[in-house]
Write a protein that holds these residues in place. Structure first.
Motif, PDB file in Angstrom:
ATOM      1  N   LYS A 106      -7.273  -8.910  -7.889  1.00 16.97           N
ATOM      2  CA  LYS A 106      -6.443  -9.342  -6.772  1.00 16.97           C
ATOM      3  C   LYS A 106      -5.155  -9.987  -7.247  1.00 16.97           C
ATOM      4  O   LYS A 106      -4.120  -9.910  -6.565  1.00 16.97           O
ATOM      5  CB  LYS A 106      -7.223 -10.318  -5.890  1.00 16.97           C
ATOM      6  CG  LYS A 106      -8.419  -9.698  -5.185  1.00 16.97           C
ATOM      7  CD  LYS A 106      -9.148 -10.736  -4.344  1.00 16.97           C
ATOM      8  CE  LYS A 106     -10.360 -10.129  -3.645  1.00 16.97           C
ATOM      9  NZ  LYS A 106     -11.094 -11.145  -2.847  1.00 16.97           N
ATOM     10  N   ARG A 143     -10.175   5.192  -8.776  1.00 15.53           N
ATOM     11  CA  ARG A 143     -10.185   3.844  -9.322  1.00 15.53           C
ATOM     12  C   ARG A 143      -9.329   3.767 -10.585  1.00 15.53           C
ATOM     13  O   ARG A 143      -9.137   4.765 -11.282  1.00 15.53           O
ATOM     14  CB  ARG A 143     -11.619   3.409  -9.666  1.00 15.53           C
ATOM     15  CG  ARG A 143     -12.556   3.356  -8.474  1.00 15.53           C
ATOM     16  CD  ARG A 143     -12.193   2.219  -7.534  1.00 15.53           C
ATOM     17  NE  ARG A 143     -13.142   2.133  -6.418  1.00 15.53           N
ATOM     18  CZ  ARG A 143     -12.953   2.736  -5.257  1.00 15.53           C
ATOM     19  NH1 ARG A 143     -11.870   3.488  -5.054  1.00 15.53           N
ATOM     20  NH2 ARG A 143     -13.839   2.608  -4.289  1.00 15.53           N
ATOM     21  N   ALA A 201       0.831  -1.199   0.000  1.00 14.14           N
ATOM     22  CA  ALA A 201       0.000   0.000   0.000  1.00 14.14           C
ATOM     23  C   ALA A 201       0.864   1.246   0.000  1.00 14.14           C
ATOM     24  O   ALA A 201       2.019   1.225   0.437  1.00 14.14           O
ATOM     25  CB  ALA A 201      -0.933   0.017   1.206  1.00 14.14           C
ATOM     26  N   GLY A 257      -9.868   7.310  -1.319  1.00 13.28           N
ATOM     27  CA  GLY A 257     -10.792   6.188  -1.320  1.00 13.28           C
ATOM     28  C   GLY A 257     -11.693   6.121  -2.530  1.00 13.28           C
ATOM     29  O   GLY A 257     -12.351   5.097  -2.762  1.00 13.28           O
ATOM     30  N   ASP A 258     -11.746   7.199  -3.325  1.00 13.27           N
ATOM     31  CA  ASP A 258     -12.638   7.247  -4.489  1.00 13.27           C
ATOM     32  C   ASP A 258     -11.931   6.983  -5.807  1.00 13.27           C
ATOM     33  O   ASP A 258     -12.593   6.773  -6.834  1.00 13.27           O
ATOM     34  CB  ASP A 258     -13.319   8.620  -4.577  1.00 13.27           C
ATOM     35  CG  ASP A 258     -14.253   8.880  -3.412  1.00 13.27           C
ATOM     36  OD1 ASP A 258     -14.616   7.905  -2.721  1.00 13.27           O
ATOM     37  OD2 ASP A 258     -14.601  10.054  -3.182  1.00 13.27           O
ATOM     38  N   SER A 282      -3.141   4.924   2.197  1.00 13.47           N
ATOM     39  CA  SER A 282      -4.342   4.100   2.262  1.00 13.47           C
ATOM     40  C   SER A 282      -4.687   3.453   0.927  1.00 13.47           C
ATOM     41  O   SER A 282      -5.707   2.761   0.815  1.00 13.47           O
ATOM     42  CB  SER A 282      -5.524   4.949   2.733  1.00 13.47           C
ATOM     43  OG  SER A 282      -5.745   6.023   1.813  1.00 13.47           O
ATOM     44  N   VAL A 283      -3.863   3.650  -0.087  1.00 13.63           N
ATOM     45  CA  VAL A 283      -4.163   3.184  -1.443  1.00 13.63           C
ATOM     46  C   VAL A 283      -3.413   1.888  -1.742  1.00 13.63           C
ATOM     47  O   VAL A 283      -2.218   1.769  -1.465  1.00 13.63           O
ATOM     48  CB  VAL A 283      -3.797   4.252  -2.484  1.00 13.63           C
ATOM     49  CG1 VAL A 283      -4.112   3.753  -3.891  1.00 13.63           C
ATOM     50  CG2 VAL A 283      -4.532   5.555  -2.206  1.00 13.63           C
ATOM     51  N   SER A 284      -4.111   0.934  -2.317  1.00 14.98           N
ATOM     52  CA  SER A 284      -3.508  -0.319  -2.749  1.00 14.98           C
ATOM     53  C   SER A 284      -4.126  -0.723  -4.077  1.00 14.98           C
ATOM     54  O   SER A 284      -5.075  -0.079  -4.565  1.00 14.98           O
ATOM     55  CB  SER A 284      -3.742  -1.424  -1.714  1.00 14.98           C
ATOM     56  OG  SER A 284      -5.115  -1.804  -1.694  1.00 14.98           O
ATOM     57  N   LEU A 301      -6.018  -3.124  -4.512  1.00 12.89           N
ATOM     58  CA  LEU A 301      -7.398  -3.527  -4.230  1.00 12.89           C
ATOM     59  C   LEU A 301      -8.318  -2.318  -4.075  1.00 12.89           C
ATOM     60  O   LEU A 301      -9.457  -2.334  -4.559  1.00 12.89           O
ATOM     61  CB  LEU A 301      -7.438  -4.390  -2.965  1.00 12.89           C
ATOM     62  CG  LEU A 301      -6.578  -5.668  -3.004  1.00 12.89           C
ATOM     63  CD1 LEU A 301      -6.783  -6.492  -1.745  1.00 12.89           C
ATOM     64  CD2 LEU A 301      -6.872  -6.496  -4.250  1.00 12.89           C
ATOM     65  N   THR A 302      -7.861  -1.261  -3.410  1.00 11.55           N
ATOM     66  CA  THR A 302      -8.706  -0.065  -3.287  1.00 11.55           C
ATOM     67  C   THR A 302      -8.900   0.599  -4.639  1.00 11.55           C
ATOM     68  O   THR A 302      -9.920   1.264  -4.872  1.00 11.55           O
ATOM     69  CB  THR A 302      -8.123   0.959  -2.301  1.00 11.55           C
ATOM     70  OG1 THR A 302      -6.917   1.530  -2.838  1.00 11.55           O
ATOM     71  CG2 THR A 302      -7.827   0.311  -0.958  1.00 11.55           C
ATOM     72  N   LEU A 303      -7.937   0.428  -5.541  1.00 10.65           N
ATOM     73  CA  LEU A 303      -8.059   0.986  -6.886  1.00 10.65           C
ATOM     74  C   LEU A 303      -9.025   0.182  -7.746  1.00 10.65           C
ATOM     75  O   LEU A 303      -9.451   0.648  -8.801  1.00 10.65           O
ATOM     76  CB  LEU A 303      -6.692   1.029  -7.573  1.00 10.65           C
ATOM     77  CG  LEU A 303      -5.675   2.022  -7.005  1.00 10.65           C
ATOM     78  CD1 LEU A 303      -4.298   1.773  -7.612  1.00 10.65           C
ATOM     79  CD2 LEU A 303      -6.102   3.460  -7.258  1.00 10.65           C
ATOM     80  N   GLY A 304      -9.336  -1.032  -7.295  1.00 15.00           N
ATOM     81  CA  GLY A 304     -10.255  -1.867  -8.050  1.00 15.00           C
ATOM     82  C   GLY A 304      -9.586  -2.805  -9.027  1.00 15.00           C
ATOM     83  O   GLY A 304     -10.256  -3.420  -9.865  1.00 15.00           O
TER      84      GLY A 304
END
Length: 238
Positions: free
Chosen positions: A19, A157, A6, A154-155, A9-11, A13-16
């Motif tokens: 996996k 993508r 990460a 968090g928003d 807070s960005v990874s 997975l948070t980017l969509g």
């Protein structure tokens, strides 16, 4: 369950992202020095690495083997790199330098603290890519850094599109440059966007010049240029 790398807070997975593209946390952190330890760089660039970059993390790696997307003719893998910065300004020379050291495509996810909403430790990020700038036929294309718009971390993508990595790369670039997922005819659309920006600036200046001009001949000359610029702008925005 695997803990993924990460950047703040960005990874991946948070980017969509799938996996399967996420990099394990233990492999994700990249020391800043590794990017310039074996190559001479200017003192200014080294200072930007040291002062403006807090940390760098490999968030994701997009390959045919882990996505099912076919290999491209030009793009064979795409690295998603998180860059946590100190302060508000993006060290563009750092991103351009990192991109120049790698043949594959890189999507930079730049993360910084946000002080606009009053929330403690809130973060925002921006997508950035380096790609050859569209230009006139017969001229050497220059590589340019493109950045999108800041948004809450968090928003943001990053969506995969296309049957091959070439199309996936163009889509990633479209998301960073234009804020849309469609990567078709991207160079032409970038040229159009840049021309619109140039014409808007030109129209605003000519409007000021026309308002200040006193001599009728000068006002008429400026108005003719203004009329032409407005017409071209209307045609591009139609």
């Amino acid at each position: 369950m695997m803990t993924v790398a990460a950047c703040g807070s960005v990874s991946a997975l948070t980017l969509g992202l799938p996996k399967t593209t996420a990099v394990p946390a233990r492999k994700g952190i990249l020391p800043k020095q590794m990017f310039y330890a074996r190559v001479p760089i200017s003192s200014r660039l080294k200072r930007h690495f040291t002062d403006q970059v807090d940390s760098i993390a490999m968030l994701g790696l997009v390959r045919p083997a882990n996505t099912g997307v076919a290999d491209g003719s030009h793009c064979h893998e795409i690295l998603v790199l998180g860059v946590r910065i100190n302060g508000a300004e993006v060290p563009e020379d750092v991103l351009a330098f990192i991109a120049s050291r790698r043949s594959g495509g890189i999507v930079f996810v730049v993360v910084r603290d946000s002080d606009g909403d009053g929330k403690a430790h809130a973060e925002e990020c921006i997508l950035a890519v380096c790609r050859k700038a569209p230009g006139r036929v017969g001229h050497v294309a220059e590589t340019k850094l493109y950045m999108g718009e800041w948004g809450p971390a968090g928003d943001v993508r990053l969506t995969m599109h296309g049957p091959t990595l070439d199309e996936a790369w163009d889509s990633f670039c479209a998301q960073a440059v234009l804020g849309v997922e469609d990567g078709a005819d991207l160079d032409a659309r970038i040229l159009r966007r840049d021309r619109i920006v140039t014409l808007r600036t030109q129209v605003a200046k000519l409007e000021r010049d026309h308002a200040r001009a006193k001599a009728p001949a000068q006002r008429n000359e400026i108005y003719a240029k203004l009329h032409k610029a407005r017409r071209q702008l209307d045609e591009l925005q139609a």
